[in-house]
Design an enzyme around this catalytic site. Structure first.
Site, mmCIF file in Angstrom:
data_model
loop_
_atom_site.group_PDB
_atom_site.id
_atom_site.type_symbol
_atom_site.label_atom_id
_atom_site.label_comp_id
_atom_site.label_asym_id
_atom_site.label_seq_id
_atom_site.Cartn_x
_atom_site.Cartn_y
_atom_site.Cartn_z
ATOM 1 N N TYR A 152 0.802 -1.150 -0.066
ATOM 2 C CA TYR A 152 0.002 0.123 -0.085
ATOM 3 C C TYR A 152 0.645 1.211 -0.150
ATOM 4 O O TYR A 152 0.587 2.321 -0.837
ATOM 5 C CB TYR A 152 -0.904 0.155 1.088
ATOM 6 C CG TYR A 152 -1.590 1.066 1.470
ATOM 7 C CD1 TYR A 152 -3.279 1.029 0.589
ATOM 8 C CD2 TYR A 152 -1.561 2.134 2.321
ATOM 9 C CE1 TYR A 152 -4.086 2.025 1.021
ATOM 10 C CE2 TYR A 152 -2.480 3.156 2.567
ATOM 11 C CZ TYR A 152 -3.800 3.200 1.805
ATOM 12 O OH TYR A 152 -4.827 4.213 1.921
ATOM 13 N N LYS A 156 0.964 4.237 -2.707
ATOM 14 C CA LYS A 156 0.573 5.498 -2.658
ATOM 15 C C LYS A 156 1.629 6.561 -2.864
ATOM 16 O O LYS A 156 1.366 7.516 -3.205
ATOM 17 C CB LYS A 156 -0.063 5.531 -1.128
ATOM 18 C CG LYS A 156 -1.368 4.930 -0.802
ATOM 19 C CD LYS A 156 -2.369 5.271 -1.788
ATOM 20 C CE LYS A 156 -3.752 5.017 -0.987
ATOM 21 N NZ LYS A 156 -4.812 5.551 -2.183
HETATM 22 P P1 NAP Z 1 -13.347 2.508 1.846
HETATM 23 O O1 NAP Z 1 -14.243 2.836 2.993
HETATM 24 O O2 NAP Z 1 -12.674 1.002 2.057
HETATM 25 O O3 NAP Z 1 -14.000 2.566 0.496
HETATM 26 C C1 NAP Z 1 -13.232 2.422 -0.802
HETATM 27 C C2 NAP Z 1 -14.239 1.990 -1.920
HETATM 28 O O4 NAP Z 1 -13.278 1.588 -3.007
HETATM 29 C C3 NAP Z 1 -15.263 0.737 -1.470
HETATM 30 O O5 NAP Z 1 -16.335 1.233 -2.074
HETATM 31 C C4 NAP Z 1 -14.521 -0.385 -2.473
HETATM 32 O O6 NAP Z 1 -15.644 -1.316 -3.053
HETATM 33 C C5 NAP Z 1 -14.009 0.540 -3.809
HETATM 34 N N1 NAP Z 1 -13.132 -0.307 -4.472
HETATM 35 C C6 NAP Z 1 -12.105 -1.190 -4.173
HETATM 36 N N2 NAP Z 1 -11.644 -1.884 -5.162
HETATM 37 C C7 NAP Z 1 -12.120 -1.471 -6.323
HETATM 38 C C8 NAP Z 1 -11.961 -1.489 -7.612
HETATM 39 N N3 NAP Z 1 -11.409 -2.389 -8.266
HETATM 40 N N4 NAP Z 1 -12.960 -0.606 -8.570
HETATM 41 C C9 NAP Z 1 -13.924 0.238 -8.028
HETATM 42 N N5 NAP Z 1 -13.971 0.404 -6.823
HETATM 43 C C10 NAP Z 1 -13.399 -0.179 -5.874
HETATM 44 O O7 NAP Z 1 -11.889 3.390 2.032
HETATM 45 P P2 NAP Z 1 -11.833 4.832 2.340
HETATM 46 O O8 NAP Z 1 -11.377 4.904 3.733
HETATM 47 O O9 NAP Z 1 -13.001 5.564 2.033
HETATM 48 O O10 NAP Z 1 -10.662 5.238 1.518
HETATM 49 C C11 NAP Z 1 -10.616 5.854 0.061
HETATM 50 C C12 NAP Z 1 -9.339 6.082 -0.414
HETATM 51 O O11 NAP Z 1 -8.894 7.056 0.635
HETATM 52 C C13 NAP Z 1 -8.559 4.844 -0.869
HETATM 53 O O12 NAP Z 1 -7.884 5.227 -1.814
HETATM 54 C C14 NAP Z 1 -7.673 4.896 0.474
HETATM 55 O O13 NAP Z 1 -6.673 4.113 0.104
HETATM 56 C C15 NAP Z 1 -7.407 6.259 0.757
HETATM 57 N N6 NAP Z 1 -6.930 6.638 2.180
HETATM 58 C C16 NAP Z 1 -7.812 6.399 3.211
HETATM 59 C C17 NAP Z 1 -7.556 6.669 4.554
HETATM 60 C C18 NAP Z 1 -8.279 6.413 5.698
HETATM 61 O O14 NAP Z 1 -7.762 6.590 7.101
HETATM 62 N N7 NAP Z 1 -9.707 5.634 5.315
HETATM 63 C C19 NAP Z 1 -6.190 7.206 4.769
HETATM 64 C C20 NAP Z 1 -5.364 7.441 3.632
HETATM 65 C C21 NAP Z 1 -5.695 7.215 2.405
HETATM 66 P P3 NAP Z 1 -15.866 -2.524 -2.223
HETATM 67 O O15 NAP Z 1 -16.594 -2.283 -0.945
HETATM 68 O O16 NAP Z 1 -16.755 -3.277 -3.112
HETATM 69 O O17 NAP Z 1 -14.587 -3.191 -1.782
#
Ligand code: NAP
Length: 251
Positions: A152, A156
């Site tokens: 990851y 990133k």
């Molecule tokens: P999340 O709640 O896990 O949501 C991610 C979404 O992406 C889910 O709806 C998932 O679908 C979808 N997804 C996964 N694989 C996919 C694909 N191949 N094609 C289309 N959609 C897909 O994550 P989040 O926390 O909102 O994070 C959103 C972004 O911010 C991500 O890139 C994450 O790495 C980044 N981020 C998050 C944090 C944090 O603290 N939360 C920190 C830094 C960066 P499914 O539900 O069907 O799997």
């Protein structure tokens, strides 16, 4: 902002993506809510329409070239040429390096890097033709290294290089590209991390908040607000930047 411009947000069925889709809709964009599960995407799109906005839900696996081409064409057809793209879809497959499998590595690279590449390549054609575009890629504070996240953090960090290159190549067409790098945001993704390390989500949040200078963890709205600015007309001179949204300084 007129006429109505179209934005695509990937991974928008929940978490940061869903909140960003709603925010861009309230900013005046017609929004394509993209996720793996079209029904879940459509449910978020329905909440946007109920609030008076314009949105459709589209099922796309961002790592699949055919699905990306067909999905972006459908968005252009039904909502108009996509000139804003938020590459937000993401997964985690955490493990210490010696236990990390090739599948863990490939799955993370496919969604974050191949997904952002395919979606951006499909959308830039519309942006360069329109002579306006805003691309925002979701990086992470993990780009600086994080135990258990070799895959990851590499993806990133890779997105940061991708972003800067897009900014260089596409600037002359009125297209900006920036990365937002969140710290701890309260979503299903961080809940899954708490589960993996064997602590309750409440304790994980409380412990994490103590390490963050502003004294709290982030919410999806914190990220959506930053993305909203980067997608605005007035952010046209901000490009190739990585903005850490983490409640304290990171570089
Ligand atoms: P999340 O709640 O896990 O949501 C991610 C979404 O992406 C889910 O709806 C998932 O679908 C979808 N997804 C996964 N694989 C996919 C694909 N191949 N094609 C289309 N959609 C897909 O994550 P989040 O926390 O909102 O994070 C959103 C972004 O911010 C991500 O890139 C994450 O790495 C980044 N981020 C998050 C944090 C944090 O603290 N939360 C920190 C830094 C960066 P499914 O539900 O069907 O799997």
């Amino acid at each position: 902002m007129s006429p109505t411009r179209t934005a695509i947000v990937t991974g928008a069925a929940r978490g940061i993506g869903a909140t960003t889709a709603r925010r861009l809709a309230s900013d005046g964009y017609a929004v394509a809510v993209v996720d793996l599960d079209e029904a879940a995407s459509e449910a978020v799109a329905a909440t946007i329409r109920d609030a008076g906005g314009s949105a459709i839900g589209v099922g796309i696996d961002v790592g699949d070239a055919e699905q990306v081409a067909a999905g972006v064409a459908r968005v252009a057809d039904e909502l108009g040429a996509p000139v804003v793209l938020v590459n937000n879809a993401g997964i985690i497959r955490d493990n210490l390096l010696f236990k990390m499998t090739e599948d863990d590595w490939d799955a993370v690279m496919t969604v974050h890097l191949r997904g952002a590449f395919l979606m951006t390549k499909a959308c830039q054609a519309h942006m360069t033709e329109t002579k306006f575009g805003r691309i925002v890629n979701l990086s992470s504070s993990s780009a600086q290294g994080n135990r258990g996240q070799a895959n990851y953090s590499a993806a990133k960090a890779g997105l940061q290089g991708f972003t800067k290159t897009l900014a260089i190549e596409l600037g002359r067409f009125g297209v900006t590209a920036n990365a937002v790098a969140p710290g701890f945001i309260q979503t299903d993704m961080t809940a899954a991390t708490a589960e993996r390390i064997g602590v309750s989500f409440e304790d994980f949040i409380e412990h994490s908040a103590k390490q963050i200078p502003v004294g709290r963890v982030g919410q999806p709205e914190d990220i959506a607000a930053t993305i909203s600015f980067l997608c605005s007309e007035e952010a046209g001179f901000v490009s190739g930047q990585v903005i850490y949204v983490a409640g304290g300084p990171l570089d």
